[in-house]
Motif scaffolding. Sequence first.
Motif, PDB file in Angstrom:
ATOM      1  N   ARG A  47       1.030  -1.086   0.122  1.00  0.00           N
ATOM      2  CA  ARG A  47      -0.084   0.021   0.069  1.00  0.00           C
ATOM      3  C   ARG A  47       0.668   1.317  -0.033  1.00  0.00           C
ATOM      4  O   ARG A  47       1.791   1.250   0.816  1.00  0.00           O
ATOM      5  CB  ARG A  47      -0.794  -0.165   1.222  1.00  0.00           C
ATOM      6  CG  ARG A  47      -1.395   1.368   1.696  1.00  0.00           C
ATOM      7  CD  ARG A  47      -2.804   1.438   1.135  1.00  0.00           C
ATOM      8  NE  ARG A  47      -3.670   2.351   2.419  1.00  0.00           N
ATOM      9  CZ  ARG A  47      -3.685   3.628   2.206  1.00  0.00           C
ATOM     10  NH1 ARG A  47      -2.919   4.394   1.379  1.00  0.00           N
ATOM     11  NH2 ARG A  47      -4.565   4.203   3.032  1.00  0.00           N
TER      12      ARG A  47
ATOM     13  N   TYR B  57       1.445   5.093   0.979  1.00  0.00           N
ATOM     14  CA  TYR B  57       1.096   5.903   1.746  1.00  0.00           C
ATOM     15  C   TYR B  57       1.630   7.474   1.342  1.00  0.00           C
ATOM     16  O   TYR B  57       2.608   7.562   0.777  1.00  0.00           O
ATOM     17  CB  TYR B  57       1.356   5.736   3.199  1.00  0.00           C
ATOM     18  CG  TYR B  57       0.747   4.679   3.835  1.00  0.00           C
ATOM     19  CD1 TYR B  57      -0.706   4.647   4.335  1.00  0.00           C
ATOM     20  CD2 TYR B  57       1.220   3.312   3.846  1.00  0.00           C
ATOM     21  CE1 TYR B  57      -1.324   3.628   4.816  1.00  0.00           C
ATOM     22  CE2 TYR B  57       0.615   2.284   4.464  1.00  0.00           C
ATOM     23  CZ  TYR B  57      -0.632   2.358   4.685  1.00  0.00           C
ATOM     24  OH  TYR B  57      -1.253   1.347   5.700  1.00  0.00           O
ATOM     25  N   THR B  58       0.720   8.464   1.691  1.00  0.00           N
ATOM     26  CA  THR B  58       1.337   9.595   1.365  1.00  0.00           C
ATOM     27  C   THR B  58       2.022  10.273   2.533  1.00  0.00           C
ATOM     28  O   THR B  58       1.831   9.536   3.702  1.00  0.00           O
ATOM     29  CB  THR B  58       0.058  10.725   1.023  1.00  0.00           C
ATOM     30  OG1 THR B  58      -0.666  10.796   2.231  1.00  0.00           O
ATOM     31  CG2 THR B  58      -0.772  10.363  -0.117  1.00  0.00           C
TER      32      THR B  58
ATOM     33  N   GLU C  58       1.718  12.807   4.073  1.00  0.00           N
ATOM     34  CA  GLU C  58       0.625  13.504   4.901  1.00  0.00           C
ATOM     35  C   GLU C  58      -0.074  12.581   5.700  1.00  0.00           C
ATOM     36  O   GLU C  58      -0.019  12.753   7.183  1.00  0.00           O
ATOM     37  CB  GLU C  58      -0.377  14.355   4.177  1.00  0.00           C
ATOM     38  CG  GLU C  58       0.085  15.438   3.479  1.00  0.00           C
ATOM     39  CD  GLU C  58       0.664  15.354   2.127  1.00  0.00           C
ATOM     40  OE1 GLU C  58       1.712  16.104   1.528  1.00  0.00           O
ATOM     41  OE2 GLU C  58       0.510  14.002   1.590  1.00  0.00           O
ATOM     42  N   GLU C  59      -0.264  11.368   5.226  1.00  0.00           N
ATOM     43  CA  GLU C  59      -0.937  10.225   5.980  1.00  0.00           C
ATOM     44  C   GLU C  59       0.189  10.038   7.232  1.00  0.00           C
ATOM     45  O   GLU C  59      -0.233   9.663   8.490  1.00  0.00           O
ATOM     46  CB  GLU C  59      -1.285   9.107   5.390  1.00  0.00           C
ATOM     47  CG  GLU C  59      -2.547   9.398   4.481  1.00  0.00           C
ATOM     48  CD  GLU C  59      -2.777   8.244   3.328  1.00  0.00           C
ATOM     49  OE1 GLU C  59      -3.965   7.733   3.542  1.00  0.00           O
ATOM     50  OE2 GLU C  59      -1.787   7.784   2.826  1.00  0.00           O
ATOM     51  N   ILE C  60       1.404   9.631   6.986  1.00  0.00           N
ATOM     52  CA  ILE C  60       2.403   9.224   7.998  1.00  0.00           C
ATOM     53  C   ILE C  60       2.821  10.075   8.924  1.00  0.00           C
ATOM     54  O   ILE C  60       2.879   9.640  10.175  1.00  0.00           O
ATOM     55  CB  ILE C  60       3.681   8.732   6.910  1.00  0.00           C
ATOM     56  CG1 ILE C  60       3.430   7.434   6.221  1.00  0.00           C
ATOM     57  CG2 ILE C  60       4.701   8.270   8.090  1.00  0.00           C
ATOM     58  CD1 ILE C  60       4.491   6.842   5.486  1.00  0.00           C
TER      59      ILE C  60
ATOM     60  N   SER D 194       0.802  12.579   9.857  1.00  0.00           N
ATOM     61  CA  SER D 194      -0.639  12.532  10.886  1.00  0.00           C
ATOM     62  C   SER D 194      -0.511  11.622  11.699  1.00  0.00           C
ATOM     63  O   SER D 194      -0.912  11.692  13.119  1.00  0.00           O
ATOM     64  CB  SER D 194      -1.808  12.553   9.977  1.00  0.00           C
ATOM     65  OG  SER D 194      -2.800  12.593  10.861  1.00  0.00           O
ATOM     66  N   ALA D 195      -0.023  10.359  11.240  1.00  0.00           N
ATOM     67  CA  ALA D 195      -0.174   9.098  12.107  1.00  0.00           C
ATOM     68  C   ALA D 195       0.977   9.228  13.279  1.00  0.00           C
ATOM     69  O   ALA D 195       0.630   8.605  14.307  1.00  0.00           O
ATOM     70  CB  ALA D 195      -0.144   7.811  11.363  1.00  0.00           C
TER      71      ALA D 195
ATOM     72  N   LEU E  95      -2.044   3.143  11.288  1.00  0.00           N
ATOM     73  CA  LEU E  95      -2.490   3.449   9.963  1.00  0.00           C
ATOM     74  C   LEU E  95      -3.584   2.383   9.561  1.00  0.00           C
ATOM     75  O   LEU E  95      -3.599   1.147   9.780  1.00  0.00           O
ATOM     76  CB  LEU E  95      -1.479   3.413   8.811  1.00  0.00           C
ATOM     77  CG  LEU E  95      -0.290   4.566   9.139  1.00  0.00           C
ATOM     78  CD1 LEU E  95       1.037   4.162   8.375  1.00  0.00           C
ATOM     79  CD2 LEU E  95      -0.918   5.811   8.528  1.00  0.00           C
ATOM     80  N   ASP E  96      -4.837   3.009   8.923  1.00  0.00           N
ATOM     81  CA  ASP E  96      -5.974   2.059   8.454  1.00  0.00           C
ATOM     82  C   ASP E  96      -6.092   1.363   9.786  1.00  0.00           C
ATOM     83  O   ASP E  96      -6.825   0.146   9.813  1.00  0.00           O
ATOM     84  CB  ASP E  96      -5.433   1.190   7.458  1.00  0.00           C
ATOM     85  CG  ASP E  96      -5.165   1.853   6.164  1.00  0.00           C
ATOM     86  OD1 ASP E  96      -5.478   2.998   5.734  1.00  0.00           O
ATOM     87  OD2 ASP E  96      -4.183   1.365   5.623  1.00  0.00           O
TER      88      ASP E  96
ATOM     89  N   CYS F  18       6.076   4.871   1.740  1.00  0.00           N
ATOM     90  CA  CYS F  18       5.989   6.032   1.150  1.00  0.00           C
ATOM     91  C   CYS F  18       7.283   6.320   0.208  1.00  0.00           C
ATOM     92  O   CYS F  18       8.160   6.704   1.028  1.00  0.00           O
ATOM     93  CB  CYS F  18       5.924   7.293   2.087  1.00  0.00           C
ATOM     94  SG  CYS F  18       5.649   8.787   1.507  1.00  0.00           S
TER      95      CYS F  18
END
Length: 358
Positions: free
Chosen positions: A25, A27-28, A30-32, A34-35, A58-59, A101
Amino acid sequence: MKALKEAEEKNKILNKLSNSDVRYRKYTIEEIESATDYFAQTRKIGEGGYGPVYKCYLDHTPVAVKVLRPDATHGRQQFQQEIEVLSCIRHPNMVLLLGACPEYGCLVYEFMSNGSLDDRLFHRGKTPPLSWQQRFRIASEIATGLLFLHQSKPEPLVHRDLKPGNILLDRNFVSKISDVGLARLVPPSVADTVTQYRMTSTAGTFCYIDPEYQQTGMLGVKSDVYSLGIIFLQILTARSPMGLTHYFERAIEKGTFNEMLDPAIHDWPFDEAMRLANLSLQCSELRRKDRPDLGKVVLPELERLRALAEENSCPSLMYNLNISPNHSQVSLSRVSQLAYITSLTSIHYQISLTCTIS
């Protein structure tokens, strides 16, 4: 010439990456960010070979995020190689790559809640000692995962940096090999015959490095077997690896072998522990040609020790030890003996049936 070979190796990795199917998968950043709360120190759980590791979600899944340090020498190439290798690997005794990412050098792994084998052997966090049954099983699992790497197609993989810190344990204490970023693709002809392959630079960790590889730069699958021998001695003793082979040999000669065993365990099966010690010393022979074959000699002996561990575990303990799906595939003769816990481990069996490398 050296630079040309390194460039060819790098291009090979990049070409495989660009031509391979995406098995992870993406990931961006931004997602990482934020997490991980923008890579907060409170999220940091360790420092890998080329960057920090953070725990986050994540998810809706607990994961470990490994981040490539900008100043890591040759780190980017290792990072690209780890994505290539791990995205193809599906095995119960290999840490699962969930996503990445690539643009920002981040790898997302399954979270291993019981830390590393090194943590558990030395009781970090004041954890209770691993039982001898757990230790025999973990030894078998490590060898099984390593053999899987060595038998990978189209070319075998040599880990090069096998050590207790790179053996991670999940919530059921199933052991999985991590940190394959130092691995190199070894031609089959080399692995099957000469078992040597000249490397441009020495990698690995002191005390676990194959002496021949350290001295000559010649790498082969039996380089990992040396590391495996040292790890097994630590599983028996919970001691530092420094000089461990010498101490064991001297103890066996003097008849004081029992004094080498981890005193935190009071019910060691002496004869079987001695068998594992002798196997470990064979694996850690200085000359590569003197080390036993992993698939033909080492793993069958470990399977016998594992069978003993299972026979001496009550059903509830056996489930807590999590008889791995991979082990059930390797030792099909014991599947019937474990049928009564099949319903409890059905999820793991389903996973194992899909864990193949293409």
